[in-house]
Enzyme design. Structure first.
Site, PDB file in Angstrom:
ATOM      1  N   ASP A   1      25.081 -12.283   6.065  1.00  0.00           N
ATOM      2  CA  ASP A   1      25.937 -11.218   5.557  1.00  0.00           C
ATOM      3  C   ASP A   1      25.494  -9.911   6.212  1.00  0.00           C
ATOM      4  OD1 ASP A   1      23.626 -10.435   4.191  1.00  0.00           O
ATOM      5  OD2 ASP A   1      24.295 -11.207   2.257  1.00  0.00           O
TER       6      ASP A   1
ATOM      7  N   SER B   1      14.807 -10.729  -2.102  1.00  0.00           N
ATOM      8  CA  SER B   1      15.841 -11.704  -1.755  1.00  0.00           C
ATOM      9  C   SER B   1      15.546 -12.483  -0.483  1.00  0.00           C
ATOM     10  CB  SER B   1      17.201 -11.008  -1.617  1.00  0.00           C
ATOM     11  OG  SER B   1      17.156  -9.969  -0.669  1.00  0.00           O
TER      12      SER B   1
ATOM     13  N   HIS C   1      21.374  -9.951   5.062  1.00  0.00           N
ATOM     14  CA  HIS C   1      20.457 -11.089   5.068  1.00  0.00           C
ATOM     15  C   HIS C   1      20.676 -12.017   6.259  1.00  0.00           C
ATOM     16  CE1 HIS C   1      21.080  -9.809   0.850  1.00  0.00           C
ATOM     17  NE2 HIS C   1      19.769 -10.000   0.765  1.00  0.00           N
TER      18      HIS C   1
END
Length: 361
Positions: free
Chosen positions: A335, A50, A338
């Protein structure tokens, strides 16, 4: 080495792309593009999790997605793309600095045009890892599958520009590989299979062997310049600190990150002689620590929590519809796992400044 299990599913991320030891400064775009032209850098090709997934998971039957607000709130047109951040990723900024595109498209994006192929794509998939089992647990693209899509990319590129030109584009591309965190947090410390097969150190060695086998396949498809990103200080993620009930970074996890990174560096040192690849290690661990220890130098104010929701537990689907901070550019984390676009920009600037003949020559 005993490590306490985190009993929660994490969309872990190879949090950052490159090492920066000094505060970010404005990039001399002309200089960067002259350097790219000198060494005929053609595009950026991306593999990973990600940290570098620009939307491939949107096309998969998985819960590990971020194609909804508030993700993407600072992206072009306030548009969620599947990037796990408020805006762009470090790979996007690197591609822009080189002079090709402002955002690297996902290979599985249905809106991907043929002409986009020459500027590079991302094959990355959030929640993936070096161990194929890591991706299989969450129904995302294993690294081996990403390499298979790379093979398809090469065929499409050859059809577009011819086989010889396609070989040249891939040979002179800057290839980025960023993953590893999920192998530990989603797989080894949560699932029973690998701990029964390997000690923690043995599992690290297994991941290195998986990494090397896939790099060999990439080399067989033509890559020659590779940046491998180390895992970040996992214990500094807001989510990990929350679950471990600590206000400071969890050193036990950070020590594990350091040990694995040392193995990555050792393997990379052999790539030129064994595979003919110019391999460079990107110190994600140091980049995160520098920003957290010296936030004012980077224009940051908040290092302990993310911008989304409480910033201590929310990520992925639990961020959907959450309130966010007013200015994400003051935060290290978007968040609870990340980083923000601002942090990615800082990382990318430091990365581009560090490009030299050891990688490009």
């Amino acid at each position: 080495m005993a490590v306490t299990k985190i009993m929660v599913t994490l969309t872990a991320v190879g949090v950052v792309m490159m090492s920066i030891m000094l505060p970010s400064k404005a990039i001399d775009t002309d200089k960067v593009r002259q350097l790219a032209a000198k060494y005929n850098v053609t595009c950026v090709l991306v593999f990973g999790d990600s940290s570098v997934d620009s939307g491939n998971n949107n096309r998969l039957d998985t819960t590990f997605k971020s194609n909804f607000l508030p993700y993407g709130r600072d992206f072009f047109g306030r548009r969620p793309t599947g990037r796990f951040s408020d805006g762009r990723l470090a790979t996007d900024f690197i591609a822009e600095a080189i002079g090709y595109i402002k955002a690297i498209p996902a290979f599985l994006d249905p809106e991907l045009r043929q002409q986009d192929l020459v500027h590079g794509v991302s094959f990355a998939s959030a929640a993936s890892g070096y161990d194929d089992l890591t991706a299989n647990l969450t129904n995302v693209l294993a690294l081996s599958k990403q390499v298979e899509y790379f093979r398809q990319y090469k065929i499409k590129l050859s059809q577009l520009v011819g086989e010889r030109k396609a070989e040249e584009i891939i040979k002179n591309a800057l290839t980025v590989l960023s993953m590893g965190t999920n192998d530990f947090l989603q797989n080894y410390y949560m699932e029973p299979i690998r701990p029964k097969q390997y000690t923690p150190e043995e599992y690290q060695n297994y991941l290195i062997s998986c990494m090397f086998e896939n790099i060999k396949k990439m080399r067989g498809l033509g890559i020659s310049r590779l940046v491998v990103v180390g895992v970040p200080p996992i214990g500094c993620m807001p989510l990990v600190k929350t679950l471990m009930n600590q206000e400071t970074c969890v050193e036990e996890y950070n020590n594990f990150s350091s040990a694995f990174n040392a193995k990555i560096k050792a393997k990379l040192s052999t790539l030129r002689t064994t595979l003919g690849i110019r391999g460079v290690y990107a110190d994600a661990y140091g980049a995160v620590q520098n920003a957290m220890n010296n936030p004012k130098l980077y224009g940051l104010n908040e290092t302990s929590k993310g911008c989304c929701g409480t910033g201590t537990i929310e990520y992925g689907d639990s961020c959907r519809g959450s309130t966010t901070c007013s200015n994400a550019s003051q935060y290290v984390f978007w968040d609870a796992v990340h980083p923000t676009e601002k942090m990615y920009k800082i990382i990318a600037d430091g990365a581009v400044e560090s490009f030299d003949e050891s990688l490009l020559g």
